[in-house]
Structures are given as C-alpha cells and as structure tokens.
Design a protein around this motif. Structure first.
Motif, mmCIF file in Angstrom:
data_model
loop_
_atom_site.group_PDB
_atom_site.id
_atom_site.type_symbol
_atom_site.label_atom_id
_atom_site.label_comp_id
_atom_site.label_asym_id
_atom_site.label_seq_id
_atom_site.Cartn_x
_atom_site.Cartn_y
_atom_site.Cartn_z
ATOM 1 N N VAL A 1 0.843 -1.195 0.000
ATOM 2 C CA VAL A 1 0.000 0.000 0.000
ATOM 3 C C VAL A 1 0.875 1.241 0.000
ATOM 4 C CG1 VAL A 1 -1.974 -1.093 1.157
ATOM 5 C CG2 VAL A 1 -0.216 0.058 2.522
ATOM 6 N N GLU A 2 0.308 2.297 -0.574
ATOM 7 C CA GLU A 2 0.914 3.616 -0.533
ATOM 8 C C GLU A 2 0.055 4.439 0.423
ATOM 9 O OE1 GLU A 2 2.627 6.829 -3.718
ATOM 10 O OE2 GLU A 2 0.948 5.577 -4.339
ATOM 11 N N VAL A 3 0.695 5.190 1.321
ATOM 12 C CA VAL A 3 -0.023 5.874 2.392
ATOM 13 C C VAL A 3 0.392 7.341 2.435
ATOM 14 C CG1 VAL A 3 -0.528 5.819 4.861
ATOM 15 C CG2 VAL A 3 0.088 3.705 3.690
ATOM 16 N N PHE A 4 -0.605 8.216 2.611
ATOM 17 C CA PHE A 4 -0.368 9.648 2.777
ATOM 18 C C PHE A 4 -0.972 10.050 4.116
ATOM 19 C CE2 PHE A 4 -0.272 8.869 -1.725
ATOM 20 C CZ PHE A 4 0.810 9.614 -2.154
ATOM 21 N N ILE A 5 -0.140 10.579 5.018
ATOM 22 C CA ILE A 5 -0.564 10.912 6.368
ATOM 23 C C ILE A 5 -0.544 12.426 6.529
ATOM 24 C CG2 ILE A 5 -0.133 10.525 8.827
ATOM 25 C CD1 ILE A 5 1.760 8.243 6.735
ATOM 26 N N SER A 6 -1.658 12.984 6.995
ATOM 27 C CA SER A 6 -1.791 14.430 7.172
ATOM 28 C C SER A 6 -1.990 14.764 8.643
ATOM 29 C CB SER A 6 -3.005 14.955 6.401
ATOM 30 O OG SER A 6 -2.895 14.658 5.037
ATOM 31 N N GLY A 7 -1.624 15.993 8.993
ATOM 32 C CA GLY A 7 -1.768 16.488 10.357
ATOM 33 C C GLY A 7 -0.455 17.068 10.819
ATOM 34 N N ARG A 8 -0.206 17.016 12.126
ATOM 35 C CA ARG A 8 1.097 17.441 12.646
ATOM 36 C C ARG A 8 1.974 16.198 12.621
ATOM 37 N NH1 ARG A 8 0.071 20.175 17.538
ATOM 38 N NH2 ARG A 8 -0.060 18.134 18.505
ATOM 39 N N VAL A 9 2.642 15.978 11.477
ATOM 40 C CA VAL A 9 3.389 14.739 11.258
ATOM 41 C C VAL A 9 4.828 14.971 10.814
ATOM 42 C CG1 VAL A 9 1.348 13.311 10.846
ATOM 43 C CG2 VAL A 9 2.409 14.504 8.927
ATOM 44 N N GLN A 10 5.247 16.217 10.748
ATOM 45 C CA GLN A 10 6.646 16.512 10.451
ATOM 46 C C GLN A 10 7.267 17.226 11.648
ATOM 47 O OE1 GLN A 10 7.500 18.321 6.652
ATOM 48 N NE2 GLN A 10 6.327 16.813 5.532
ATOM 49 N N ALA A 11 8.553 16.972 11.872
ATOM 50 C CA ALA A 11 9.311 17.551 12.989
ATOM 51 C C ALA A 11 8.810 17.047 14.350
ATOM 52 C CB ALA A 11 9.303 19.078 12.935
ATOM 53 N N VAL A 12 8.230 15.838 14.371
ATOM 54 C CA VAL A 12 7.761 15.224 15.620
ATOM 55 C C VAL A 12 8.259 13.792 15.763
ATOM 56 C CG1 VAL A 12 5.710 16.681 15.895
ATOM 57 C CG2 VAL A 12 5.553 14.558 14.556
ATOM 58 N N GLY A 13 9.209 13.390 14.903
ATOM 59 C CA GLY A 13 9.741 12.030 14.962
ATOM 60 C C GLY A 13 8.884 10.989 14.267
ATOM 61 N N PHE A 14 8.027 11.424 13.356
ATOM 62 C CA PHE A 14 7.098 10.496 12.710
ATOM 63 C C PHE A 14 7.810 9.467 11.837
ATOM 64 C CE2 PHE A 14 3.488 8.877 10.481
ATOM 65 C CZ PHE A 14 2.438 9.047 11.367
ATOM 66 N N ARG A 15 8.811 9.897 11.081
ATOM 67 C CA ARG A 15 9.520 8.950 10.213
ATOM 68 C C ARG A 15 10.271 7.913 11.036
ATOM 69 N NH1 ARG A 15 13.059 12.457 6.514
ATOM 70 N NH2 ARG A 15 13.177 13.600 8.462
ATOM 71 N N GLY B 1 3.829 19.140 3.732
ATOM 72 C CA GLY B 1 3.608 18.906 5.157
ATOM 73 C C GLY B 1 3.112 17.514 5.503
ATOM 74 N N ARG B 2 2.774 16.729 4.493
ATOM 75 C CA ARG B 2 2.340 15.354 4.744
ATOM 76 C C ARG B 2 3.537 14.424 4.820
ATOM 77 N NH1 ARG B 2 -1.419 13.801 -0.029
ATOM 78 N NH2 ARG B 2 0.267 14.863 -1.106
ATOM 79 N N VAL B 3 3.273 13.207 5.291
ATOM 80 C CA VAL B 3 4.246 12.129 5.253
ATOM 81 C C VAL B 3 3.726 11.091 4.272
ATOM 82 C CG1 VAL B 3 5.242 10.224 6.584
ATOM 83 C CG2 VAL B 3 5.171 12.505 7.564
ATOM 84 N N HIS B 4 4.622 10.558 3.461
ATOM 85 C CA HIS B 4 4.288 9.538 2.462
ATOM 86 C C HIS B 4 5.039 8.269 2.832
ATOM 87 C CE1 HIS B 4 5.370 7.606 -1.519
ATOM 88 N NE2 HIS B 4 4.051 7.508 -1.483
ATOM 89 N N ALA B 5 4.359 7.126 2.725
ATOM 90 C CA ALA B 5 5.012 5.853 3.034
ATOM 91 C C ALA B 5 4.517 4.776 2.087
ATOM 92 C CB ALA B 5 4.729 5.436 4.475
ATOM 93 N N VAL B 6 5.351 3.780 1.892
ATOM 94 C CA VAL B 6 4.979 2.555 1.180
ATOM 95 C C VAL B 6 5.256 1.400 2.131
ATOM 96 C CG1 VAL B 6 5.529 1.024 -0.751
ATOM 97 C CG2 VAL B 6 5.394 3.495 -1.116
ATOM 98 N N PHE B 7 4.250 0.556 2.332
ATOM 99 C CA PHE B 7 4.379 -0.617 3.192
ATOM 100 C C PHE B 7 4.159 -1.868 2.360
ATOM 101 C CE2 PHE B 7 2.241 2.253 6.523
ATOM 102 C CZ PHE B 7 3.441 2.797 6.922
ATOM 103 N N GLU B 8 5.060 -2.817 2.488
ATOM 104 C CA GLU B 8 4.935 -4.116 1.829
ATOM 105 C C GLU B 8 5.130 -5.206 2.873
ATOM 106 O OE1 GLU B 8 7.784 -4.581 -1.316
ATOM 107 O OE2 GLU B 8 6.972 -2.941 -2.475
ATOM 108 N N GLY B 9 4.281 -6.229 2.820
ATOM 109 C CA GLY B 9 4.433 -7.345 3.744
ATOM 110 C C GLY B 9 3.207 -8.230 3.722
ATOM 111 N N GLU B 10 3.155 -9.123 4.685
ATOM 112 C CA GLU B 10 1.975 -9.970 4.848
ATOM 113 C C GLU B 10 0.803 -9.074 5.241
ATOM 114 O OE1 GLU B 10 1.897 -13.155 4.141
ATOM 115 O OE2 GLU B 10 4.048 -13.293 3.769
ATOM 116 N N ASP B 11 -0.397 -9.511 4.897
ATOM 117 C CA ASP B 11 -1.588 -8.698 5.176
ATOM 118 C C ASP B 11 -1.642 -8.208 6.618
ATOM 119 O OD1 ASP B 11 -2.283 -9.167 2.562
ATOM 120 O OD2 ASP B 11 -4.083 -10.325 3.005
#
Length: 88
Positions: free
Chosen positions: A4-18, A40-50
């Motif tokens: 999945v590709e994920v886009f996270i919004s909110g206060r998610v930068q400069a708070v140790g989110f990555r 200002g968003r964080v973007h992630a890609v997750f791969e694995g078992e369901d």
C-alpha cells in the motif's frame, strides 16, 4: 502479500514520525520507506503480509507522542520488492 501507498496528514513533520514509522516497520517485518513531502504530509509505502501491513496502518493513526494524525489515505500499489525499510 500486500503493498500500500499511504499519505498521512496532520502534525506529522518535525515530531519524529519517520523514525516512529521505521522503528515499528522493522519490528513488524514490513518493508518499504517513509518520507516527508513538501506540503507537510508524510508519504510511506508498506509491503508485507496482510496482517503486518494492517498493523502498520493501525499504528500510524497513533503516531509518536507529539504528532497529531488527522487523515490517513491508503491506496493499493504494486509490490516493488523492497528488502528493508528506509527513511528518505
């Protein structure tokens, strides 16, 4: 296997989110990456078992202590064969 590709919004930068995301991904055995976006968003890609990917999606809603997640957009994506989890 799930990816999945994920886009996270909110206060998610400069708070140790990555770092939070990487730590949990490594613990769960999820592969992929996480990065900050210029908007200002964080973007992630997750791969694995369901169940691994579903647990990651649950965890990112909570985020690290000083974050405030307002929205998580998830879309299926093709697996890219990541071998670890990177912070970009």
């Amino acid at each position: 296997m799930k990816a999945v590709e994920v886009f996270i919004s909110g206060r998610v930068q400069a708070v140790g989110f990555r770092a939070f995301t990487r730590r949990n991904a490594v613990m769960l055995g999820v592969r992929g990456y996480v990065e900050n976006l210029d908007d200002g968003r964080v973007h992630a890609v997750f791969e694995g078992e369901d169940h691994q990917v579903e647990k990651m999606l649950e965890l990112i809603w909570h985020g690290p202590r000083f974050s405030e997640v307002r929205e998580v957009k998830v879309k299926p994506t093709d697996r890219a064969g990541h071998t670890g989890f990177d912070v970009r």
